[in-house]
Enzyme design. Structure first.
Site, PDB file in Angstrom:
ATOM      1  N   ARG A  57      -8.552  -0.206   4.961  1.00 24.41           N
ATOM      2  CA  ARG A  57      -7.670   0.791   4.341  1.00 24.41           C
ATOM      3  C   ARG A  57      -6.343   0.156   3.940  1.00 24.41           C
ATOM      4  O   ARG A  57      -5.708   0.618   2.988  1.00 24.41           O
ATOM      5  CB  ARG A  57      -7.360   1.921   5.345  1.00 24.41           C
ATOM      6  CG  ARG A  57      -8.503   2.862   5.611  1.00 24.41           C
ATOM      7  CD  ARG A  57      -8.003   4.046   6.429  1.00 24.41           C
ATOM      8  NE  ARG A  57      -6.654   4.379   6.019  1.00 24.41           N
ATOM      9  CZ  ARG A  57      -5.640   4.653   6.837  1.00 24.41           C
ATOM     10  NH1 ARG A  57      -5.825   4.687   8.123  1.00 24.41           N
ATOM     11  NH2 ARG A  57      -4.438   4.924   6.365  1.00 24.41           N
ATOM     12  N   CYS A  75      -5.275   9.108   9.649  1.00 16.80           N
ATOM     13  CA  CYS A  75      -5.216   8.346  10.902  1.00 16.80           C
ATOM     14  C   CYS A  75      -5.283   9.266  12.124  1.00 16.80           C
ATOM     15  O   CYS A  75      -4.762  10.373  12.091  1.00 16.80           O
ATOM     16  CB  CYS A  75      -3.871   7.645  11.032  1.00 16.80           C
ATOM     17  SG  CYS A  75      -3.578   6.391   9.851  1.00 16.80           S
ATOM     18  N   ARG A 103      -0.093  14.979  12.923  1.00 14.69           N
ATOM     19  CA  ARG A 103       0.796  14.563  11.821  1.00 14.69           C
ATOM     20  C   ARG A 103       1.021  15.726  10.860  1.00 14.69           C
ATOM     21  O   ARG A 103       0.319  15.876   9.870  1.00 14.69           O
ATOM     22  CB  ARG A 103       0.219  13.342  11.114  1.00 14.69           C
ATOM     23  CG  ARG A 103       0.193  12.144  12.045  1.00 14.69           C
ATOM     24  CD  ARG A 103      -0.209  10.903  11.331  1.00 14.69           C
ATOM     25  NE  ARG A 103       0.799  10.434  10.407  1.00 14.69           N
ATOM     26  CZ  ARG A 103       0.663   9.324   9.686  1.00 14.69           C
ATOM     27  NH1 ARG A 103      -0.421   8.610   9.784  1.00 14.69           N
ATOM     28  NH2 ARG A 103       1.613   8.941   8.863  1.00 14.69           N
ATOM     29  N   ASP A 140       4.867   0.792  12.026  1.00 12.67           N
ATOM     30  CA  ASP A 140       3.617   0.169  11.563  1.00 12.67           C
ATOM     31  C   ASP A 140       3.444  -1.265  12.070  1.00 12.67           C
ATOM     32  O   ASP A 140       2.419  -1.891  11.800  1.00 12.67           O
ATOM     33  CB  ASP A 140       3.558   0.170  10.023  1.00 12.67           C
ATOM     34  CG  ASP A 140       3.141   1.523   9.467  1.00 12.67           C
ATOM     35  OD1 ASP A 140       2.776   2.406  10.258  1.00 12.67           O
ATOM     36  OD2 ASP A 140       3.179   1.690   8.233  1.00 12.67           O
ATOM     37  N   LYS A 147       0.844  -1.213   0.000  1.00 12.98           N
ATOM     38  CA  LYS A 147       0.000   0.000   0.000  1.00 12.98           C
ATOM     39  C   LYS A 147       0.875   1.259   0.000  1.00 12.98           C
ATOM     40  O   LYS A 147       0.655   2.166  -0.782  1.00 12.98           O
ATOM     41  CB  LYS A 147      -0.890   0.011   1.253  1.00 12.98           C
ATOM     42  CG  LYS A 147      -1.548   1.341   1.516  1.00 12.98           C
ATOM     43  CD  LYS A 147      -2.401   1.329   2.765  1.00 12.98           C
ATOM     44  CE  LYS A 147      -1.684   1.669   4.043  1.00 12.98           C
ATOM     45  NZ  LYS A 147      -1.391   3.094   4.252  1.00 12.98           N
ATOM     46  N   ASN A 148       1.877   1.261   0.881  1.00 16.88           N
ATOM     47  CA  ASN A 148       2.668   2.484   1.036  1.00 16.88           C
ATOM     48  C   ASN A 148       3.597   2.751  -0.139  1.00 16.88           C
ATOM     49  O   ASN A 148       4.110   3.861  -0.284  1.00 16.88           O
ATOM     50  CB  ASN A 148       3.461   2.446   2.349  1.00 16.88           C
ATOM     51  CG  ASN A 148       2.556   2.629   3.556  1.00 16.88           C
ATOM     52  OD1 ASN A 148       1.365   2.889   3.403  1.00 16.88           O
ATOM     53  ND2 ASN A 148       3.110   2.474   4.745  1.00 16.88           N
TER      54      ASN A 148
HETATM   55  C1  UD1 Z   1       4.484   6.758   6.206  1.00 11.17           C
HETATM   56  C2  UD1 Z   1       3.561   5.573   6.074  1.00 11.17           C
HETATM   57  C3  UD1 Z   1       3.027   5.162   7.437  1.00 11.17           C
HETATM   58  C4  UD1 Z   1       4.185   4.928   8.421  1.00 11.17           C
HETATM   59  C5  UD1 Z   1       5.126   6.133   8.451  1.00 11.17           C
HETATM   60  C6  UD1 Z   1       6.378   5.876   9.274  1.00 11.17           C
HETATM   61  C7  UD1 Z   1       2.614   5.894   3.870  1.00 11.17           C
HETATM   62  C8  UD1 Z   1       1.398   6.148   3.064  1.00 11.17           C
HETATM   63  N1  UD1 Z   1       2.469   5.934   5.201  1.00 11.17           N
HETATM   64  O1  UD1 Z   1       3.712   7.843   6.702  1.00 11.17           O
HETATM   65  O2  UD1 Z   1       2.264   3.970   7.275  1.00 11.17           O
HETATM   66  O3  UD1 Z   1       3.668   4.722   9.719  1.00 11.17           O
HETATM   67  O4  UD1 Z   1       5.554   6.452   7.108  1.00 11.17           O
HETATM   68  O5  UD1 Z   1       7.037   4.726   8.849  1.00 11.17           O
HETATM   69  O6  UD1 Z   1       3.657   5.606   3.350  1.00 11.17           O
HETATM   70  N2  UD1 Z   1       6.714  14.445  10.541  1.00 11.17           N
HETATM   71  C9  UD1 Z   1       6.922  15.781  10.812  1.00 11.17           C
HETATM   72  N3  UD1 Z   1       6.796  16.679   9.766  1.00 11.17           N
HETATM   73  C10 UD1 Z   1       6.497  16.278   8.506  1.00 11.17           C
HETATM   74  C11 UD1 Z   1       6.314  14.912   8.245  1.00 11.17           C
HETATM   75  C12 UD1 Z   1       6.429  14.021   9.287  1.00 11.17           C
HETATM   76  O7  UD1 Z   1       7.190  16.152  11.949  1.00 11.17           O
HETATM   77  O8  UD1 Z   1       6.424  17.131   7.614  1.00 11.17           O
HETATM   78  C13 UD1 Z   1       6.832  13.454  11.653  1.00 11.17           C
HETATM   79  C14 UD1 Z   1       5.572  12.622  11.836  1.00 11.17           C
HETATM   80  O9  UD1 Z   1       4.620  13.278  12.649  1.00 11.17           O
HETATM   81  C15 UD1 Z   1       6.131  11.363  12.457  1.00 11.17           C
HETATM   82  C16 UD1 Z   1       7.480  11.209  11.745  1.00 11.17           C
HETATM   83  O10 UD1 Z   1       7.814  12.511  11.273  1.00 11.17           O
HETATM   84  O11 UD1 Z   1       6.350  11.547  13.826  1.00 11.17           O
HETATM   85  C17 UD1 Z   1       7.491  10.233  10.586  1.00 11.17           C
HETATM   86  O12 UD1 Z   1       6.411  10.526   9.723  1.00 11.17           O
HETATM   87  P1  UD1 Z   1       6.460  10.204   8.167  1.00 11.17           P
HETATM   88  O13 UD1 Z   1       7.633   9.348   7.843  1.00 11.17           O
HETATM   89  O14 UD1 Z   1       6.326  11.477   7.409  1.00 11.17           O
HETATM   90  O15 UD1 Z   1       5.139   9.369   7.973  1.00 11.17           O
HETATM   91  P2  UD1 Z   1       4.292   9.296   6.637  1.00 11.17           P
HETATM   92  O16 UD1 Z   1       5.208   9.450   5.486  1.00 11.17           O
HETATM   93  O17 UD1 Z   1       3.142  10.217   6.723  1.00 11.17           O
END
Ligand code: UD1
Length: 419
Positions: free
Chosen positions: A398, A115, A120, A306, A22-23
């Site tokens: 999902r 979620c 986030r 995850d 999915k990701n």
């Molecule tokens: C992706 C995955 C999700 C997984 C996560 C971490 C997808 C669709 N989803 O989510 O299933 O749990 O990686 O492996 O691929 N953060 C910030 N600022 C930002 C972006 C992120 O502070 O601009 C923080 C987030 O709140 C979190 C951490 O960084 O604490 C990691 O988040 P991130 O790697 O961005 O998660 P996703 O890419 O949204």
């Protein structure tokens, strides 16, 4: 709204085919916006998040055709504003920003919902776009990015919780069509980022270093259509390994990349399970003992956040004291309250769950709160005495393709009930 009834205590055995990731699929589908030519993506899992992404792409003007697991997308004429009604349903919608900005030099998307696993933000994505020369405007719940032109530069995407997966994807998708060279420092190293980079390279992008902390992108004038097969879902695979550990008598996973799963298989082996890998398949069998674990979830190559909830379900009935810490999503422990309702003995100390293993859980009505928490509740139900009734199962749909059918094929007794 469907609910799932899990009648516990059935041993699992046999084999299961793991679906496409999915990701990986979500940003790869978004990346098809980067070219006017058709792209063909195979092994796209049948999930509601994928359905949302395809709906967003259609509403942006793409022609989308889907035949079982293969999706053909042609983004000949597109608009740059993604509609709120769909975007709000899925946080990953944010990954259309990068390709729209790359191709059209502007994009508007609602600020993501998704979620309920804590706050986030997308500040790192926006910081990356700004470094490429884009202006960012946040107004009336929307984020708009626009740039007269995009220029390559050095960007750090390191945040307070480490790297960002979708942020790395987004900046990479914008930078492939920027003028000059972009260096992403502190890039996410996840296999899904590598999969996206491989698709972009197949489209004509020039990218080096995907899978490391430093990605180098040399901008090109345009990209062309390409075909791509999505990698196996390592989180679905990890979830089935946890199920096999909980009540398996020997379960084989087909279509997996064992190397991508090392952070999950290492602790399972340490806990006493026997795991054998052979090419793209992997078998887990119970060992002579089952030991408690200390798990720390970190960005890849660390233990995947995850998989944290599913490991809590396994450790809930593992004799001794286990300690599970989430260093990426410190608030992602909604499953703990539900597991406790099933008889688990878990103390939450900030971002750490201290789990005192109990002999058995008992079935109860429980509420799924997010995708991985709902998987944890299914796993808890498999080992519980009696019936576990899981409500709000749309969360599980999902991210898990036919999880009930796949587990039933292994011997579980799971029923989906329309309410
Ligand atoms: C992706 C995955 C999700 C997984 C996560 C971490 C997808 C669709 N989803 O989510 O299933 O749990 O990686 O492996 O691929 N953060 C910030 N600022 C930002 C972006 C992120 O502070 O601009 C923080 C987030 O709140 C979190 C951490 O960084 O604490 C990691 O988040 P991130 O790697 O961005 O998660 P996703 O890419 O949204």
């Amino acid at each position: 709204m469907d609910k799932i009834l899990v009648r516990g205590g059935r041993p699992l055995s046999g084999s299961v085919k793991i679906s496409g990731s999915k990701n990986s699929a979500l940003p790869i589908l978004a990346a098809t916006l980067l070219t006017k030519e058709p792209c063909v993506i195979s092994r796209v899992p049948d999930l509601s998040d994928i359905h949302y992404m395809l709906t967003i792409l259609s509403q942006l003007g793409c022609e989308v055709e889907r035949a079982s697991g293969t999706v053909t997308i042609k983004a000949e004429k597109i608009v740059t504003e993604a509609p709120y009604e769909i975007v709000r349903k899925m946080r990953a919608s944010v990954c259309v920003l990068g390709p729209l900005l790359g191709r059209e030099k502007e994009a508007t998307v609602s600020l993501p919902g998704g979620c309920i696993i804590g706050d986030r933000p997308i500040d790192l994505h926006l910081r990356g776009f700004e470094a490429l020369g884009a202006a960012v405007l946040v107004h009336a719940g929307n984020v708009k990015v626009l740039a007269p032109e995009l220029r390559g530069t050095t960007i750090s995407l390191r945040g307070k919780f480490g790297s960002t997966v979708l942020g790395t994807d987004n900046v990479m998708m914008a930078a492939v069509l920027a003028e000059g060279t972009t260096v992403i420092d502190g890039a996410a190293e996840e296999p899904e980022v590598v999969d996206l980079a491989n698709f972009l390279i197949a489209m004509g992008a020039k990218i080096e270093g995907a899978g490391t902390r430093r990605i180098l992108i040399e901008g090109v004038k345009e990209l062309h259509g390409a075909e791509h097969e999505v990698i196996p879902d390592r989180i679905e695979a990890g979830t089935f390994l946890a199920a096999a550990a909980i009540c398996g008598e020997g379960v084989t996973l087909h279509r997996v990349h064992p190397a991508d799963l090392k952070a999950v298989t290492d602790p399972l082996i340490q806990a006493g399970f026997v795991i054998e890998s052979n090419g793209n398949q992997m078998t887990l069998r119970p060992g002579a003992t089952r030991k408690p674990l200390k798990i720390d979830a970190y960005p890849y190559p660390g233990f995947p956040p995850d998989m944290q909830a599913q490991m809590c379900a396994l450790l809930a009935t593992t004799d001794g004291i286990s300690v599970v810490t989430d260093n990426v999503f410190p608030q992602r422990f909604m499953h703990v309250a539900e597991l406790k309702r099933m008889g688990a003995n878990i103390e939450l100390q900030g971002q750490t769950a201290v789990i005192h293993g109990v002999e058995r859980l008992s079935g109860a009505p429980v509420m799924a709160s997010d995708l991985r928490a709902s998987a944890a509740l299914v796993l808890a139900g498999l080992q519980a005495e009696g019936t576990t009734e899981i409500n709000r199962v749309y969360h599980i749909d999902r991210g898990y393709e036919s999880i009930d059918e796949k587990l039933n094929m292994l011997g579980a007794d799971i029923e989906r009930v329309k309410v």
